[in-house]
Design an enzyme around this catalytic site. Structure first.
Site, PDB file in Angstrom:
ATOM      1  CE1 TYR A 197       8.536  -8.931  94.477  1.00 27.31           C
ATOM      2  CE2 TYR A 197       9.836 -10.932  94.598  1.00 27.31           C
ATOM      3  CZ  TYR A 197       8.646 -10.302  94.304  1.00 27.31           C
ATOM      4  OH  TYR A 197       7.581 -11.017  93.855  1.00 27.31           O
TER       5      TYR A 197
ATOM      6  N   GLY B 257      10.200 -16.836  38.340  1.00 27.69           N
ATOM      7  CA  GLY B 257       9.587 -16.708  37.027  1.00 27.69           C
ATOM      8  C   GLY B 257      10.634 -16.233  36.021  1.00 27.69           C
TER       9      GLY B 257
ATOM     10  NE  ARG C 107       7.678 -20.732  48.591  1.00 24.87           N
ATOM     11  CZ  ARG C 107       7.827 -20.012  47.481  1.00 24.87           C
ATOM     12  NH1 ARG C 107       8.689 -20.395  46.566  1.00 24.87           N
ATOM     13  NH2 ARG C 107       7.126 -18.906  47.293  1.00 24.87           N
TER      14      ARG C 107
ATOM     15  CE1 TYR D 259      19.137  -6.276  90.808  1.00 25.35           C
ATOM     16  CE2 TYR D 259      18.266  -6.032  93.026  1.00 25.35           C
ATOM     17  CZ  TYR D 259      18.087  -5.992  91.655  1.00 25.35           C
ATOM     18  OH  TYR D 259      16.860  -5.660  91.134  1.00 25.35           O
TER      19      TYR D 259
HETATM   20  C1  UD1 Z   1       6.825 -14.224  42.538  1.00 23.34           C
HETATM   21  C2  UD1 Z   1       6.614 -14.101  41.022  1.00 23.34           C
HETATM   22  C3  UD1 Z   1       7.841 -14.668  40.322  1.00 23.34           C
HETATM   23  C4  UD1 Z   1       9.077 -13.959  40.764  1.00 23.34           C
HETATM   24  C5  UD1 Z   1       9.212 -13.970  42.299  1.00 23.34           C
HETATM   25  C6  UD1 Z   1      10.330 -13.020  42.719  1.00 23.34           C
HETATM   26  C7  UD1 Z   1       4.217 -14.297  40.558  1.00 23.34           C
HETATM   27  C8  UD1 Z   1       3.137 -15.189  40.086  1.00 23.34           C
HETATM   28  N1  UD1 Z   1       5.426 -14.830  40.641  1.00 23.34           N
HETATM   29  O1  UD1 Z   1       6.888 -15.607  42.847  1.00 23.34           O
HETATM   30  O2  UD1 Z   1       7.685 -14.516  38.897  1.00 23.34           O
HETATM   31  O3  UD1 Z   1      10.220 -14.547  40.178  1.00 23.34           O
HETATM   32  O4  UD1 Z   1       8.001 -13.504  42.923  1.00 23.34           O
HETATM   33  O5  UD1 Z   1      10.590 -13.054  44.093  1.00 23.34           O
HETATM   34  O6  UD1 Z   1       3.961 -13.130  40.835  1.00 23.34           O
HETATM   35  N2  UD1 Z   1       1.325 -12.262  47.904  1.00 23.34           N
HETATM   36  C9  UD1 Z   1       0.143 -11.662  48.270  1.00 23.34           C
HETATM   37  N3  UD1 Z   1      -1.030 -12.320  48.004  1.00 23.34           N
HETATM   38  C10 UD1 Z   1      -1.072 -13.514  47.369  1.00 23.34           C
HETATM   39  C11 UD1 Z   1       0.146 -14.114  46.973  1.00 23.34           C
HETATM   40  C12 UD1 Z   1       1.329 -13.452  47.256  1.00 23.34           C
HETATM   41  O7  UD1 Z   1       0.128 -10.579  48.851  1.00 23.34           O
HETATM   42  O8  UD1 Z   1      -2.186 -14.018  47.146  1.00 23.34           O
HETATM   43  C13 UD1 Z   1       2.579 -11.545  48.186  1.00 23.34           C
HETATM   44  C14 UD1 Z   1       3.498 -12.309  49.130  1.00 23.34           C
HETATM   45  O9  UD1 Z   1       3.262 -11.921  50.480  1.00 23.34           O
HETATM   46  C15 UD1 Z   1       4.882 -11.885  48.657  1.00 23.34           C
HETATM   47  C16 UD1 Z   1       4.690 -11.602  47.179  1.00 23.34           C
HETATM   48  O10 UD1 Z   1       3.306 -11.414  46.989  1.00 23.34           O
HETATM   49  O11 UD1 Z   1       5.325 -10.713  49.303  1.00 23.34           O
HETATM   50  C17 UD1 Z   1       5.228 -12.722  46.278  1.00 23.34           C
HETATM   51  O12 UD1 Z   1       4.532 -13.907  46.557  1.00 23.34           O
HETATM   52  P1  UD1 Z   1       5.243 -15.333  46.521  1.00 23.34           P
HETATM   53  O13 UD1 Z   1       4.197 -16.362  46.778  1.00 23.34           O
HETATM   54  O14 UD1 Z   1       6.428 -15.343  47.368  1.00 23.34           O
HETATM   55  O15 UD1 Z   1       5.637 -15.416  44.976  1.00 23.34           O
HETATM   56  P2  UD1 Z   1       6.850 -16.230  44.339  1.00 23.34           P
HETATM   57  O16 UD1 Z   1       6.464 -17.655  44.212  1.00 23.34           O
HETATM   58  O17 UD1 Z   1       8.103 -15.925  45.039  1.00 23.34           O
HETATM   59 CA    CA Z   2       8.663 -14.839  46.895  1.00 24.87          CA
END
Ligand code: UD1
Ligand code: CA
Length: 456
Positions: free
Chosen positions: A389, A141, A16, A368
């Site tokens: 230079y 969430g 995003r 300069y």
């Molecule tokens: C997540 C939560 C949501 C919460 C929100 C808060 C879940 C399913 N959802 O959603 O409930 O309200 O954060 O900010 O957990 N990441 C990984 N590997 C992956 C996917 C994500 O390392 O496969 C990391 C991302 O880099 C990030 C974090 O996990 O730092 C959160 O991932 P993101 O996809 O932003 O989750 P949200 O949709 O924001």
């Molecule tokens: Ca997030």
């Protein structure tokens, strides 16, 4: 306190953000998101520190490859639950509390996180989730609580049923868990949901169905736990963090004439009684001493400034060192590797690069100075150019103590001007000038008498 392991989730691409750069490397107040989260994690002195990386993992590893942390690779980003599972082998023999942080939730304070861990451990919980209440909870969430306030489950926005969107308590993505429960529960996750991902949030329902104690810890300041998903979030978080930084400096005795238009990066240090005028940018690893004055419109990057220094309006300075009682500007440009010794003065429209300017030396106007070593109490008059230079290579200029360089002079490097020498105005100097000599190099003036007033 029990043993503590921290897992930071940082593998997601950040779709995003619509960026070629992975989300966790985007900066807030000059510091990448992941660095802010790492600072927070380290402030807790954890026994283990694991960072889950995936998207642009080599770039991330290069920037943060310090000895106290362990990187694990999540090859495919199959969801937050899958990400934590990937960290499992790194914590195989670990017993105690696991704190999960998200690198895209970077504004969390040390105070809040410590209270959260304390409530988890004192409550003897198996699982705790940090939550907050939002006016507009969309995108997050939602937390579902039972009659006694216990946490039942977390449901992602895309999986909510009609009417449930109005729940305002949200999951911040920060959790405390008992290690043994966590890694067993993760094995039971499925990806049967709207996003076809393995959600970490599903283990809340697992805990409650097994009769384990699951709690939500509600924090007051929603800004602290905001998640950064888009550039709009990034801008909002930047404003918040910059305000916090400005407030911290003001409480420490720094005057900000207009905090809203003063941009101070996270790592900057400023001494007491220093005054910052509007529209200044203090960036990177910059430090200012006490009693300095930074006038409007200055941009200072990665520079160390001593005490009682005045930087006049609209000066641009990077990677330089400025000693006590120096005056710079207005409209001066100090480029990398400039060292201004005590009491020196660099005035308007003067550019200095990779040079040492000695104590009490002055270059006040339109000059300069590059690749030079200039001694003490030297006067460099208006319009002096160090010709460093030759089209292929840069050459050094050495000016010893007490030299006077007249206006509109070129010093063609490599060149050395000896102690107390004087260079006549308008000279082009190509040969060494010995100490205590006057060097003049210009055509003699001839005055011709005009024959008639009309025609010469
Ligand atoms: C997540 C939560 C949501 C919460 C929100 C808060 C879940 C399913 N959802 O959603 O409930 O309200 O954060 O900010 O957990 N990441 C990984 N590997 C992956 C996917 C994500 O390392 O496969 C990391 C991302 O880099 C990030 C974090 O996990 O730092 C959160 O991932 P993101 O996809 O932003 O989750 P949200 O949709 O924001
Ligand atoms: Ca997030």
């Amino acid at each position: 306190m029990k043993s503590l392991a921290v897992i930071i989730l940082a593998a997601g691409k950040g779709t995003r953000m619509k960026s070629d750069l992975v989300k966790v490397l985007h900066p807030l107040a000059g510091t990448p998101l992941l660095a802010l989260t790492l600072d927070l994690a380290r402030s807790l002195r954890p026994d283990r520190l694991v960072v889950v990386v995936g998207s642009q993992k080599n770039l991330v590893r290069e920037q943060f490859g310090a000895g106290d942390l362990l990187f694990v690779d999540q090859e495919e980003q199959l969801g937050t639950g899958h990400a934590v599972l990937t960290a499992g082998p790194a914590l195989k023999d670990f017993q105690g509390t696991v704190l999960i942080l998200c690198a895209d939730v970077p504004l969390l304070s040390e105070e809040t996180i410590k209270k959260f861990i304390k409530s988890h451990e004192e409550g003897l919980n198996t699982l705790s989730v940090l939550t907050t209440r939002l006016e507009n909870p969309s995108g997050y969430g939602r937390a579902f609580r039972g009659e006694k306030g216990q946490l039942l489950r977390i449901v992602e926005e895309k999986d909510l049923r009609a009417g449930e969107e109005t729940i305002r308590e949200i999951n911040t993505g920060i959790y405390c868990l008992e290690a043994q429960f966590l890694f067993l529960a993760l094995l039971g996750l499925s990806d049967q949901n709207a996003q076809k991902e393995y959600y970490l949030t599903d283990i809340v329902a697992t805990a409650s169905s097994q009769g384990k104690k699951a709690a939500a810890y509600l924090t007051e300041d929603p800004m602290e736990v905001m998640g950064i998903n888009t550039r709009l979030d990034l801008a909002k978080a930047n404003q918040y963090l910059r305000r916090k930084i400005a407030e911290r400096h003001m409480l420490e005795g720094v005057t900000l004439i207009d905090p809203q238009t003063t941009y101070i990066d996270h790592q900057v240090e400023i001494g007491g009684d220093t005054v910052l005028y509007p529209n200044c940018y203090l960036l990177g690893k910059t430090s200012l001493g006490k009693n300095c004055r930074i006038e409007p419109g200055c941009k200072i990057t990665d520079t160390q400034v001593g005490n009682f220094v005045t930087i006049k309006a609209s000066s641009v300075i990077s990677e330089s060192v400025i000693e006590d009682r120096v005056e710079v500007g207005p409209f001066a440009h100090l480029r990398p590797q400039t060292l201004l010794r005590e009491g020196s003065r660099i005035g308007n429209f003067v550019e200095v690069k990779k040079s040492v300017i000695g104590k009490g030396t002055k270059a006040n106007h339109l000059s300069y100075l590059g690749d030079a070593t200039v001694g003490e109490k030297v006067n460099i008059s208006a319009g002096t150019i160090f010709c460093n230079y030759d089209g292929h290579k840069k050459h050094p200029t050495i000016i010893e103590d007490g030299v006077f360089v007249g206006s509109n002079t070129e010093l063609v490097a490599p060149i050395k001007i000896g102690r107390n020498a004087i260079i006549g105005a308008g000279s082009t100097i190509t040969k060494e000038v010995p100490p205590d000599h006057l060097a003049v190099s210009r055509t003699r003036q001839v005055n011709y008498k005009r024959r008639s007033r009309r025609k010469d």
